[in-house]
Structures are given as structure tokens and as C-alpha cells.
Write an enzyme that holds these catalytic residues in place. Sequence first.
Site, PDB file in Angstrom:
ATOM      1  N   HIS A   1       0.743  -1.150  -0.014  1.00  0.00           N
ATOM      2  CA  HIS A   1       0.134   0.018   0.036  1.00  0.00           C
ATOM      3  C   HIS A   1       0.741   1.205  -0.045  1.00  0.00           C
ATOM      4  O   HIS A   1       1.966   1.374   0.421  1.00  0.00           O
ATOM      5  CB  HIS A   1      -0.937  -0.022   1.388  1.00  0.00           C
ATOM      6  CG  HIS A   1      -2.118  -0.912   1.103  1.00  0.00           C
ATOM      7  ND1 HIS A   1      -3.149  -1.022   1.841  1.00  0.00           N
ATOM      8  CD2 HIS A   1      -2.189  -2.030   0.050  1.00  0.00           C
ATOM      9  CE1 HIS A   1      -3.865  -1.938   1.542  1.00  0.00           C
ATOM     10  NE2 HIS A   1      -3.448  -2.623   0.314  1.00  0.00           N
TER      11      HIS A   1
ATOM     12  N   GLU B   1       0.808   3.892   1.659  1.00  0.00           N
ATOM     13  CA  GLU B   1       1.295   4.367   2.997  1.00  0.00           C
ATOM     14  C   GLU B   1       2.564   3.599   3.433  1.00  0.00           C
ATOM     15  O   GLU B   1       3.382   4.217   4.246  1.00  0.00           O
ATOM     16  CB  GLU B   1       0.172   4.390   4.231  1.00  0.00           C
ATOM     17  CG  GLU B   1      -1.204   4.867   3.628  1.00  0.00           C
ATOM     18  CD  GLU B   1      -2.201   4.031   2.957  1.00  0.00           C
ATOM     19  OE1 GLU B   1      -1.770   3.324   2.005  1.00  0.00           O
ATOM     20  OE2 GLU B   1      -3.217   4.103   3.472  1.00  0.00           O
TER      21      GLU B   1
ATOM     22  N   CYS C   1      -1.791  -1.010   7.324  1.00  0.00           N
ATOM     23  CA  CYS C   1      -1.021   0.438   7.342  1.00  0.00           C
ATOM     24  C   CYS C   1      -1.198   1.312   8.532  1.00  0.00           C
ATOM     25  O   CYS C   1      -0.389   1.852   8.965  1.00  0.00           O
ATOM     26  CB  CYS C   1      -1.560   1.102   5.836  1.00  0.00           C
ATOM     27  SG  CYS C   1      -0.719   0.352   4.580  1.00  0.00           S
TER      28      CYS C   1
HETATM   29  N1  LIG Z   1      -5.321   2.933   1.937  1.00  0.00           N
HETATM   30  C1  LIG Z   1      -5.106   2.393   0.842  1.00  0.00           C
HETATM   31  C2  LIG Z   1      -5.955   1.510   0.342  1.00  0.00           C
HETATM   32  C3  LIG Z   1      -5.602   0.738  -0.615  1.00  0.00           C
HETATM   33  N2  LIG Z   1      -4.314   0.713  -1.217  1.00  0.00           N
HETATM   34  C4  LIG Z   1      -4.327   0.129  -2.313  1.00  0.00           C
HETATM   35  C5  LIG Z   1      -4.502  -1.488  -2.522  1.00  0.00           C
HETATM   36  C6  LIG Z   1      -4.828  -1.619  -3.788  1.00  0.00           C
HETATM   37  O1  LIG Z   1      -3.855  -1.656  -4.765  1.00  0.00           O
HETATM   38  C7  LIG Z   1      -5.751  -0.699  -4.102  1.00  0.00           C
HETATM   39  C8  LIG Z   1      -7.052  -0.996  -3.789  1.00  0.00           C
HETATM   40  O2  LIG Z   1      -7.617  -1.580  -4.648  1.00  0.00           O
HETATM   41  P1  LIG Z   1      -9.490  -1.887  -5.019  1.00  0.00           P
HETATM   42  O3  LIG Z   1      -9.789  -2.718  -3.793  1.00  0.00           O
HETATM   43  O4  LIG Z   1      -9.854  -0.573  -4.837  1.00  0.00           O
HETATM   44  O5  LIG Z   1      -9.425  -2.244  -6.410  1.00  0.00           O
HETATM   45  O6  LIG Z   1      -5.241   0.506  -3.231  1.00  0.00           O
HETATM   46  C9  LIG Z   1      -3.722   1.694  -0.672  1.00  0.00           C
HETATM   47  O7  LIG Z   1      -2.436   1.901  -1.072  1.00  0.00           O
HETATM   48  N3  LIG Z   1      -3.805   2.422   0.549  1.00  0.00           N
HETATM   49 ZN    ZN Z   2      -2.955  -0.491   3.847  1.00  0.00          ZN
END
Ligand SMILES: Nc1ccn([C@H]2C[C@H](O)[C@@H](COP(=O)(O)O)O2)c(=O)n1
Ligand code: ZN
EC number: 3.5.4.12
Length: 162
Positions: free
Chosen positions: A79, A81, A108
Site C-alpha cells: 500500500h 502508506e 497500514c
Molecule cells: N489506504 C489504502 C487502501 C488501498 N490501497 C491500495 C491497495 C490496492 O492496490 C488498491 C485498492 O484496490 P481496490 O480494492 O480499490 O481495487 O489500493 C492503498 O495503497 N492504500
Molecule cells: Zn494499507
Amino acid sequence: MVSKRTDYLSWDEYFMAVALLSGLRSKDPSTQVGACVASAANKIIGVGYNGFPWGCSDDDLPWSREGEYLDTKYPYVCHAELNAVLNSTVRDLHDCRIYVALFPCNECGKVIIQSGIREIIYLSDKYKDTDSVRAAKLMFAKSGVRCRRFVPERASVLLSFL
Ligand SMILES: Nc1ccn([C@H]2C[C@H](O)[C@@H](COP(=O)(O)O)O2)c(=O)n1
Ligand SMILES: [Zn+2]
């Protein structure tokens, strides 16, 4: 006398824009997330975006959202973060804040709390009804990590290469 510009970016706008710019590096086809860690002195300490770990090619691992767990992106993607904290130029992030496009998940959340970051500024909370985000909010409340939504005062920030 020539007056200074008045439409310059506020600190919040600047760091959130850096977070969003970092997110443009993400290869995730559905959700691109960027994050920016800023110090109490308003220095950028680290940036990150969601992507696969070092050595794991963006073209080999799956980007799917659905299917068998191991055939989706979820077990592999780092992620934004986490990457922003790990990419930080200093190890001690006490009194820093993190700007992020999407409210942090519980995993995170643990990293943010343990790093010493004291404030989270987020743009979207689209997964607020998930257990992951609920758990993150519970931990932030108990740890005294402040969370506030970024309320934009302008619709966009224009970057031009021309
Ligand atoms: N706070 C967050 C939440 C999600 N992510 C990333 C993880 C995945 O690559 C994407 C979410 O994918 P989805 O389920 O919307 O198709 O975002 C992050 O980096 N930070
Ligand atoms: Zn996360």
C-alpha cells in the site's frame, strides 16, 4: 511595489498534491493511491504509491480484484502508506503527518502508529464500511493519531509540461 502571489498552494494542498502525483505512478488499474509524509517543519520525508514489491514484476503478478485470493492483487500489493513510510529519509517519524488519497487500512494503520506519525490527512474514505478501516480507526483513536479529511478549496491543481 510588486505584491506576492496570493493563489499559492497551502501546505495541505501542496502535500496532498504530492501524494496524488505519486499515485499516478501506480499500475493498479482500479485504484491508484499516493501518500506523502511531511515533518512538523513541513519538509517532505517520504512518498509512496501502491505497487508490487521489489523484484515482483508489474507484468507477472495479477491485478485482478476478484477470483481465488492468490490470483488477485491483494496478497501482493504494497500500500501507498507502507511505501511512503519505508521510503522515508529518516527512521523516526514522530510528529510527522501523512497525506494519503485513501483512508488507511488496518495493516497500514499499524505501520503508521508504530512509525510515530501523529496525524493522517486523507481525501477519500470510500472503504469506510469495511472491517479493515473500522479496525484502523479504532487503533488510531486509542493511539491518539488524529485523522482529518482534506477539504479542498480548489477543484484541481494544473501541471503543464508545455
Ligand atoms: N489506504 C489504502 C487502501 C488501498 N490501497 C491500495 C491497495 C490496492 O492496490 C488498491 C485498492 O484496490 P481496490 O480494492 O480499490 O481495487 O489500493 C492503498 O495503497 N492504500
Ligand atoms: Zn494499507
